[in-house]
Each structure stands twice: as C-alpha cells, then as structure tokens.
Design a protein around this motif. Sequence first.
Motif, PDB file in Angstrom:
ATOM      1  N   PRO A 243       0.757  -1.206  -0.102  1.00  8.37           N
ATOM      2  CA  PRO A 243      -0.617  -0.549  -0.132  1.00  8.37           C
ATOM      3  C   PRO A 243       0.446   0.963   0.379  1.00  8.37           C
ATOM      4  N   GLN A 246       2.070   1.706  -3.201  1.00  9.39           N
ATOM      5  CA  GLN A 246       1.266   2.491  -5.179  1.00  9.39           C
ATOM      6  C   GLN A 246       0.800   4.158  -4.154  1.00  9.39           C
ATOM      7  N   ARG A 247       1.062   4.359  -2.677  1.00  6.17           N
ATOM      8  CA  ARG A 247       1.049   5.866  -2.783  1.00  6.17           C
ATOM      9  C   ARG A 247       2.524   6.915  -3.583  1.00  6.17           C
ATOM     10  N   SER A 279      -4.015  -3.466  -9.232  1.00  8.49           N
ATOM     11  CA  SER A 279      -4.144  -2.541  -8.284  1.00  8.49           C
ATOM     12  C   SER A 279      -3.837  -1.056  -8.760  1.00  8.49           C
TER      13      SER A 279
END
Length: 423
Positions: A243, A246-247, A279
Amino acid sequence: MTESVLDYMTRLGRAAREASRVIGRASTAQKNRALQAAANALDAARAELAAANEQDLAAGRANGLEPALLERLELTPARIDGMIVGLRQVAALPDPVGAIRDMSFRPSGIQVGKMRVPLGVIGIIYESRPNVTIDAASLCLKSGNATILRGGSEAIHSNRAIATCIQRGLAEAELPAAVVQVVETTDRAAVGAMITMPEYVDVIVPRGGRGLIERISRDARVPVIKHLDGICHVYVSAHADLPKAQRIAFNAKTYRYGICGAMETLLVDQTVAKDFLPSMAAQFREKGVELRGCERTRAIIDAVAASEDDWNTEYLAPVLSIRVVDGLDQAIEHINHYGSHHTDSIVSENLADTRRFVAEVDSASVMINTPTCFADGFEYGLGAEIGISTDKLHARGPVGLEGLTCEKYIVVGDGQLRGQATV
C-alpha cells in the motif's frame, strides 16, 4: 552571429564582471534587503505579471507549443506565490560567503584553512519556465554572484516583467542593476556569445531540453553545470509495504508530469508483481496515464509493449514504462544502465536492501521509501535551486547557494619563512 548581438552580449558581460565585484563584497544585510524588496515588488505587480504571462501563453498557443511546455510557461497565482516565498526563504538562509573552515596549524607554524567565495559571473540559459528567472536571480544574488539570464523566447514578456521587479529590489538595496541582467534579445546568437566569453562568464547553467543542453555542452568554452535527462525510477522491492509503494509510485508519476524528478520507469520485483501491479495499473489508468510494459508486465496487466527506446526516454507526459525484474541486482543494473543519474528510489522495509541500493545506484539523489518528485531544491531546504546537476565535479544534485560558491585556501602566518626555523 551578427556584430550587433556580439556587441550587446559583450556589454552585458563587461557590466556583469564589474557588478560581480560589488555584489561579491556586499554584506548579508544588503543582499537580503534586495531579496525582500524584490519579493514586495512581485507581490505589488501581480496584475502586470499576469498580463505579461498571458501575452506569452497566447503566442505559445498560436505557435502550437506543446501542452507540457505551456504548463511550464504558465504563471498561475500559486506560482507567483511560490516565487515570493522563494525569495523570502533565500533571504532567510545562512549566507555561505566568507565562511571559513578547517583552520589548522602546520608544523611550520602557519595556519591553513578554506574560505567560501562566489564563483563570479553565472550565465543561466533556460526555456519555458519564467519562475526560473526568480530562482536563478535570488540564488546568484545571495551567493554573491552577478548573473546573466537568457530565458526562452516563448517567455520573453514574463521574464521582462519579473526582471523589472528584481531591478526594483536591487535599487532599494543600492546594488548595481547589472547584478542581475535579463537578455532582451530573442536572437539565438546571444546564447552562442554567452557560452564563449570566459573572460566575462565563469559558469554556465543550462536548464531546458536535451537539444539545448547538448549544444551548450559541445560548444561552451565556459565550465557547465548541467543534467541532460530526468529518467527517474522507483523500484518496488520484494520487501516493500505494497500500500505504501502504491502511494509512492502514484505520487512520483502524477504529482507533475513535466518536472525532471517525475518517475518515468517503475521497476517491480517479480515476487510481488502479481499482487502489486493490477491495482496500481487501475490507479494510473483512472488518472489517464498510458502504460508501457515488458513481457512479464503484460502477462499481468493490460499495457502497450515497451520498446528498448522506452527505457531511455524521459516522457515529461502521462506515460509510464513498467518492468518486472528478478530482484535487487537486476533493478540496480537497470537503473545504472538506462537511468540518467538524476534521482532513483527504492520502496523496501529491508535495511540490507536499502543500504545496497543507496550505495550502488549511481545517481545524484538516491531515495528510500519516498517519491522521486521530492528531488527539488525547495524540498531539500535550499530555498530554491538553480538546477539539478548530474555531473560529479563541483556540484551534484540540486544546486543551491553552496553550489554557486567555491573555496579558496587562506594561509595565516606571523613571519615564518620556508626552510628556515622561526625566530
């Protein structure tokens, strides 16, 4: 080159050389007064700046200027705010000029140390971004240098309006107008003259496209501080917090497409690619980013086939290359082979991996768990930057105040004679 352009540039050079001696000995208070006064002048001239910038934007649109260049050219209210903040921040920074370090006694009894001094006259050649006029002027002024600024013809009206504000600041501080000179002619012969005047110009800093920088590097008779491309990478390692990764990757690419610190290639470790890419790709597609991938990438997500040229390309646009790599060794090898030695980042929670990455990646800025778009003098606490250097001599990375100075040795004695014992 026409004689008139050569004569004009020679006059600028002579005036800058004379002004460099004045600004080189100016006090910190006097330099700061000029910077603060210039900031006030910018704030008071917002309407004039906007009108001048609209002239440039209208001409750019009529001439078919690319969207990325129009975006760089625009002086939004926020960018004017940024210029004002930048001037005040540079005024608040410590003055590097005159700082003395490493004074030590030698066996002969003399003391030897180093003093930081201005470079002299700095020529700045840049395209599109009128805010560079303020960044360059403020940093050169605070570091005790005179500067000759040659902006792109597409920003001539904006640069003239900004120069007027700078001149008001210099006048209020009782400093010569020639401390900061903006080249008024759009004739390209002015660039050829500036880069071949070592008697008047000490350093050239080019900021622009690859063609401009290659030409200056090839033809200059004056030392150059430069970078050619910003082919920046983010490597998502096998030990990444996905996560977080991804940011970081999203911000590195989409914060602003047209900056040299934007991510152009995303490298993903094979062990996390299937969990990470679907994603991540969805986020990029929603933002309108075109994806180009290697075969292993395309087996996981829908992407255009990446060519060999893609790994060597600085897009400055919503286009991203993606490669799945075997591990840290291949990621480092890819970056050192295809990268431009500008800025590269690893996303990993493994200390051994991050230590290897920062030690072995041959770039001016190497980052851990942060997006490459942080490669910026303002973000580094430099107040502003005159450019980002990928050279290895004198200055590397964002070039701020210290990068616009050098050191000279100073020696203090009390009558010692070489080869003779002190009496």
